[in-house]
Design an enzyme around this catalytic site. Structure first.
Site, PDB file in Angstrom:
ATOM      1  N   HIS A   7       3.399   5.397 -10.003  1.00 51.36           N
ATOM      2  CA  HIS A   7       2.371   6.359 -10.395  1.00 51.36           C
ATOM      3  C   HIS A   7       1.956   7.214  -9.198  1.00 51.36           C
ATOM      4  CE1 HIS A   7      -0.743   4.108  -8.268  1.00 51.36           C
ATOM      5  NE2 HIS A   7      -0.223   3.013  -8.802  1.00 51.36           N
ATOM      6  N   GLU A  39       0.621  -3.672 -12.508  1.00 55.44           N
ATOM      7  CA  GLU A  39       0.799  -4.072 -11.115  1.00 55.44           C
ATOM      8  C   GLU A  39       0.195  -5.440 -10.815  1.00 55.44           C
ATOM      9  OE1 GLU A  39      -0.013  -0.914  -8.199  1.00 55.44           O
ATOM     10  OE2 GLU A  39      -0.089   0.446  -9.901  1.00 55.44           O
TER      11      GLU A  39
END
Length: 115
Positions: free
Chosen positions: A8, A82
């Protein structure tokens, strides 16, 4: 099958060097720009689908890339979230490392689990 992985774009916590794993911190303007730049790199890849983690920074990055490539955004997958930094979430990395060398302890998800 060809797979590509794109991280990202930048968030405020990335900019500040904070541990950001499962916390849902949004992209900043730099992160949005980075996602648009990724479109240029991925443009000739012949991609079929863009998917992401459900975290807003990942979804927005994926949406920008999908739109740039003329693709519909695919689903999100929890398994792409994550690492969970638990007590370390939001801490500056050097502070967390002083408490938990190698990021072991404080409820931090073991790296083996993430991999």
């Amino acid at each position: 099958m060809k797979l590509g992985f794109v991280r990202h774009g930048q968030t405020q916590w990335n900019l500040e060097g904070r541990l950001q794993g499962s916390s849902d911190i949004p992209l900043n303007d730099t992160g949005r720009s980075q996602a648009r730049e990724a479109v240029k790199v991925l443009g000739a890849g012949g991609w079929d689908v863009i998917v992401s983690s459900p975290l807003s920074r990942a979804r927005e990055t994926a949406q920008i890339i999908a739109e740039g490539l003329g693709l519909e955004l695919g689903p999100s997958y929890d398994l792409l979230i994550e690492r969970d930094y638990a007590q370390g979430e939001g801490m500056v990395e050097t502070e967390a490392l002083a408490l938990w060398p190698d990021k072991n302890g404080g409820g931090i998800e073991p790296l083996d689990s993430v991999v």
